[in-house]
Design an enzyme around this catalytic site. Structure first.
Site, PDB file in Angstrom:
ATOM      1  N   ASP A 140       0.829  -1.253  -0.074  1.00 14.79           N
ATOM      2  CA  ASP A 140       0.039   0.167  -0.122  1.00 14.79           C
ATOM      3  C   ASP A 140       0.755   1.270   0.087  1.00 14.79           C
ATOM      4  OD1 ASP A 140      -2.814   0.777   0.616  1.00 14.79           O
ATOM      5  OD2 ASP A 140      -1.907   1.895   1.984  1.00 14.79           O
ATOM      6  N   HIS A 148      -4.160  14.757  -8.950  1.00 16.23           N
ATOM      7  CA  HIS A 148      -4.093  13.476  -9.469  1.00 16.23           C
ATOM      8  C   HIS A 148      -3.581  13.057 -10.476  1.00 16.23           C
ATOM      9  CE1 HIS A 148      -7.833  12.575  -6.785  1.00 16.23           C
ATOM     10  NE2 HIS A 148      -7.897  13.682  -6.777  1.00 16.23           N
ATOM     11  N   GLU A 180      -4.538   2.403  -4.263  1.00 10.30           N
ATOM     12  CA  GLU A 180      -3.232   2.573  -4.171  1.00 10.30           C
ATOM     13  C   GLU A 180      -2.625   1.236  -3.719  1.00 10.30           C
ATOM     14  OE1 GLU A 180      -4.744   4.718  -0.616  1.00 10.30           O
ATOM     15  OE2 GLU A 180      -5.358   4.289  -2.732  1.00 10.30           O
TER      16      GLU A 180
END
Length: 227
Positions: free
Chosen positions: A91, A104, A135
């Site tokens: 992660d 973004h 993610e």
């Protein structure tokens, strides 16, 4: 005489038939060739659609669906030999803050670079790096024990740090880092591969709770297995 004329007429008729047949044969050959080309093109298009359906649009690595299929397939394959199978769940640390800080578009580029670095460090033919969602990434490592999987996880963690992608709003470091959870099971026919995901997820939670930018391992308790 008349006989010769008949022979010549008959020869001409046969010539016309032969010519018609040759043209017909040529047309058929052309049609067959066209059909063959069309079938080949269709086959290629189907393969490309299949490939695209199994890829994540942003990162161009395997998507969740492809990972789920691979996990089931590798579990069956490993269980025949009762071989180990490992899973790393990764992660990106404080990724929401990264998007809030840099936008973004920068976030998308960051994920693309991370996906490439992960794939480059899980490079055996059977290894699979996939985008699990957002993610979060997973790396499937067939025929890999806990030590081997931890080694790959540490290598991936170092590779992400080496990218040196600035992350001013991270509480873990001044650049982008990842937390990684490692799990390993011996595949058995009666076992459930979703247990591997559950264990890797627990290990990832442990890595995050421990301060992020680290690798945690979940040791498997044999009591999980059905008798």
């Amino acid at each position: 005489g008349q006989g010769e004329i008949d022979i010549i007429e008959r020869f001409c008729q046969l010539s016309v038939v032969a010519l018609d047949n040759a043209q017909l044969y040529s047309r058929l050959q052309d049609e067959l060739e066209e059909r063959h080309c069309a079938e080949e093109a269709l086959q290629k298009a189907n393969l490309e659609l299949e490939r695209l359906a199994s890829l994540d649009g942003l990162t161009q690595i395997a998507n969740r669906r492809r990972f789920d299929e691979a996990l089931q397939g590798e579990w069956r394959r490993m269980s025949r030999a009762r071989a180990p199978i490992a899973l790393i769940m990764a992660d990106v640390d404080f990724f929401k803050r990264f998007n809030d800080t840099y936008g973004h578009q920068a976030g998308d580029k960051c994920l693309q670079r991370i996906a490439r670095a992960m794939s480059a460090n899980a490079y055996r033919p059977a290894d699979m790096t996939a985008r699990y969602g957002g993610e979060e990434f997973v790396i499937l490592l067939p025929e890999t024990d806990a030590d081997g999987a931890q080694f790959v996880a540490h290598r991936i963690r170092a590779a992400i740090r080496d990218l040196k992608i600035p992350h001013a709003s991270s509480a873990a470091a001044s650049h982008v880092t990842v937390s990684l959870g490692v799990a390993c099971l011996t595949a058995v026919p009666a076992g459930d591969p979703s247990l591997l995901i559950q264990l890797a997820d627990e290990a990832l939670y442990e890595a995050k709770e421990g301060g992020r930018d680290r690798v945690a391992l979940q040791i498997f308790d044999t009591d999980h297995y059905p008798n």
